[in-house]
Design an enzyme around this catalytic site. Structure first.
Site, PDB file in Angstrom:
ATOM      1  N   HIS A  55      34.707   1.805  30.515  1.00  0.00           N
ATOM      2  CA  HIS A  55      35.052   0.458  30.764  1.00  0.00           C
ATOM      3  C   HIS A  55      34.644  -0.216  31.842  1.00  0.00           C
ATOM      4  CE1 HIS A  55      39.303   0.551  31.056  1.00  0.00           C
ATOM      5  NE2 HIS A  55      39.244  -0.055  31.827  1.00  0.00           N
ATOM      6  N   GLY A  58      30.396  -0.983  32.391  1.00  0.00           N
ATOM      7  CA  GLY A  58      29.187  -2.458  31.014  1.00  0.00           C
ATOM      8  C   GLY A  58      30.134  -2.928  31.466  1.00  0.00           C
ATOM      9  N   HIS A  59      31.672  -3.502  32.048  1.00  0.00           N
ATOM     10  CA  HIS A  59      32.420  -4.350  32.038  1.00  0.00           C
ATOM     11  C   HIS A  59      33.093  -4.837  33.161  1.00  0.00           C
ATOM     12  CE1 HIS A  59      36.332  -7.137  30.364  1.00  0.00           C
ATOM     13  NE2 HIS A  59      34.993  -7.247  29.132  1.00  0.00           N
ATOM     14  N   PHE A  60      32.500  -5.824  34.369  1.00  0.00           N
ATOM     15  CA  PHE A  60      31.343  -5.618  34.112  1.00  0.00           C
ATOM     16  C   PHE A  60      30.894  -5.567  35.642  1.00  0.00           C
ATOM     17  CE2 PHE A  60      33.595  -8.973  32.058  1.00  0.00           C
ATOM     18  CZ  PHE A  60      33.089 -10.025  31.126  1.00  0.00           C
ATOM     19  N   VAL A  65      36.388  -5.873  35.006  1.00  0.00           N
ATOM     20  CA  VAL A  65      37.223  -6.305  34.700  1.00  0.00           C
ATOM     21  C   VAL A  65      37.993  -5.485  33.552  1.00  0.00           C
ATOM     22  CG1 VAL A  65      38.335  -8.628  33.720  1.00  0.00           C
ATOM     23  CG2 VAL A  65      36.610  -8.989  35.677  1.00  0.00           C
TER      24      VAL A  65
END
Length: 155
Positions: A55, A58-60, A65
């Site tokens: 994750h 893309g986050h971020f 986070v």
């Protein structure tokens, strides 16, 4: 919260025991171990946060986070593990998250953090459980919620 004072008998679950109880697998197994269990009443789960988790791509990308929904899932898995542990034949049951209430995300959880998840049983009625959940990093509350789950037999 759970304390080690008094005559309580506290259990732990390592990753092998968790894998025998929970159906989740990589990349969606979101607890590494449970370090304290007091019956079906309370537990403390641990999730070590690493940059290698998918994750974070893309986050971020510039400032990774942990998504709040995954913190909630870690809470649900901790609560589900202690619920299934008390049922005996864990392989025939699943725990389904039903509701999330009063969720608050207070601080970001980032790679390198160790998420400590405290769950406490509030209500138990037939196959339903309601838990109060608090997630902390280094003793600081980062998230909290109340969750309800239903235990059903696998079909």
């Amino acid at each position: 919260m759970i304390t080690t004072e008094g005559t309580r008998s506290l259990e732990t679950l390592d990753i092998e025991k968790l894998l025998s109880i929970l159906p989740h697998r990589y990349p969606f197994l979101l607890i590494d171990r449970i370090v304290e269990i007091d019956g079906e009443q309370e537990a403390i789960g641990i999730k070590n946060i690493t940059i290698n988790e998918p994750h974070f791509v893309g986050h971020f990308p510039a400032k990774p986070v942990m998504p709040g929904v995954l913190i909630l899932e870690a809470m649900a898995q901790t609560a589900g593990a202690i619920s299934l542990l008390r049922l005996g034949n864990k392989q025939t049951n699943l725990v389904y998250l039903m509701t999330v209430d009063n969720a608050k995300f207070r601080k970001p959880v980032i790679p390198g953090d160790q998420l400590k998840i405290h769950v406490r049983l509030l209500k138990k009625r037939s196959g339903m459980r309601r838990f109060s959940c608090i997630a902390e990093v280094k003793g600081v509350r980062v998230a909290e919620a109340e969750i309800a789950a239903m235990i059903l037999e696998k079909e």
